[in-house]
Design an enzyme around this catalytic site. Sequence first.
Site, PDB file in Angstrom:
ATOM      1  N   ASP A 251       0.510  -0.971  -0.471  1.00 48.39           N
ATOM      2  CA  ASP A 251       0.309  -0.388   0.213  1.00 48.39           C
ATOM      3  C   ASP A 251       0.643   1.541  -0.022  1.00 48.39           C
ATOM      4  O   ASP A 251       0.255   2.466  -0.396  1.00 48.39           O
ATOM      5  CB  ASP A 251      -0.645   0.144   1.502  1.00 48.39           C
ATOM      6  N   LEU A 332      -6.141   6.339   0.645  1.00 47.51           N
ATOM      7  CA  LEU A 332      -6.681   7.672   0.417  1.00 47.51           C
ATOM      8  C   LEU A 332      -5.380   7.733  -0.695  1.00 47.51           C
ATOM      9  O   LEU A 332      -5.286   8.557  -2.177  1.00 47.51           O
ATOM     10  CB  LEU A 332      -6.740   7.878   0.933  1.00 47.51           C
ATOM     11  N   ARG A 333      -4.692   6.759  -0.413  1.00 45.90           N
ATOM     12  CA  ARG A 333      -3.153   6.656  -1.572  1.00 45.90           C
ATOM     13  C   ARG A 333      -2.976   6.583  -2.885  1.00 45.90           C
ATOM     14  O   ARG A 333      -2.260   7.296  -3.722  1.00 45.90           O
ATOM     15  CB  ARG A 333      -2.394   5.489  -0.742  1.00 45.90           C
ATOM     16  N   ALA A 334      -4.346   5.638  -3.035  1.00 46.89           N
ATOM     17  CA  ALA A 334      -4.438   5.471  -4.893  1.00 46.89           C
ATOM     18  C   ALA A 334      -4.312   7.002  -5.311  1.00 46.89           C
ATOM     19  O   ALA A 334      -4.143   6.783  -6.041  1.00 46.89           O
ATOM     20  CB  ALA A 334      -5.725   4.642  -4.955  1.00 46.89           C
ATOM     21  N   THR A 337      -1.800   9.567  -5.488  1.00 48.46           N
ATOM     22  CA  THR A 337      -0.500   8.251  -6.430  1.00 48.46           C
ATOM     23  C   THR A 337      -0.913   9.099  -7.601  1.00 48.46           C
ATOM     24  O   THR A 337      -0.119   9.389  -8.683  1.00 48.46           O
ATOM     25  CB  THR A 337      -0.450   7.098  -6.368  1.00 48.46           C
TER      26      THR A 337
END
Length: 407
Positions: A251, A332-334, A337
């Site tokens: 992740d 949220l990182r998706a 990025t």
Amino acid sequence: MTISLPENPTDDEAVAKERVAHPFRTLRELVDYVSGKSLPPIEVEEGGKAESLPFPFLAIIGQQEMKLALLLGLINPNVGGILLIGPRGTAKTTAVRSLLDLLPSVERSLCYYGCLPEDVESGGLDAVCPDCAAKFAEGIPLTAPDRVRLIELPLNARIEDVVGGIDERAAVTNERLRIRRGILAQADKNLLYIDEINLLSDDIVDAILDAAAAGTYTVRRGPVSATYRARFVLIGSMNPEEGRLRPQILDRFGLRIIVKGLDKPDERLEAYRRVQLYLSSPRSMIGQYSEEMIEAAKEIKSARTLLPKVIISDKIARPGISMAQKMGIDSLRAEITWFEAGRAYAAADGRTEVTFDDLRLVAPMCLRLRRSAFMSEYFMSQQNEEAEISKLLTNFAAPKKAGRRKK
Ligand SMILES: [Zn+2]
């Protein structure tokens, strides 16, 4: 499995000397040796300079997605790390090392302890070492432009090497305890490459990922502690057949690239030709690409300059977010990025606004393997294939001479 080399009963002096020159005891070690796996450090001649000539990035055949991801990481460190997943021999390490000639320059501290003018601005003169405090007061710069470096984490690194430990030199000469900078602090404003990240111990991986996420980290050793900056682009590679990667680790990587071998015979042949030329005459091979490499480095530099001006409007960001939700992605990182990769792509194209096309282009590398089901399916299919191959291999032998018995 280790196979011992048979002892040669007719050892003479020359053979004995040969043994010393090649310090391997088993066939396995010999194989590792000739394949460069455990290559001893190159002895530098008097006055000579050891140099490594990386394979030109632009000469790598195919692997478009991997090359794009690495370039986006150079343009915008906020893409949050790049993970290259694939079997051995798919040019992962070659591609990472080939970035050396494309790396832009950054302002870097001139001090062993990494003091920066920002430290003084935020914490006063006590926040830097006495030398730097004196320099700062006299108006002498604490930094100088320097190229971004590629720091490779050795597989056998210990946690003290990674985060830093007590500096014995300073302890003896200054009679005070100071913490020596670890690999993570050295990686500040650089690229940190970890080959076979799935084989690293958990404590080291956690320290690296925490530092990468926060951009700083603190080391405590007895009575002393120190906080370092660690803003680096993390590049990891792994061969999924050699061990799993914890989902928490996955992740933390922004871009995920599934690296496959080249499948077109023409491409494989051309790749072989280039590697062969690189091995036989590296200088002339690199020379063939040098003009384009210089151009590419300039492009990266101007994209980095443009990046702060690149915006993503709400009318593009909102559909992006709802698409990530539709895909069942919680992290949220998706989308962070995804949008940052889109900004890097727009900057690379000389534009200041992200378009739908930019996002569409970079979406797969940002959004794949975000749902854990994806990951387990991936490993499942790998296992199935392994099972299939070993089943087929049990019958892979010379045909039995059964004819005579039939008669
Ligand atoms: Zn200093």
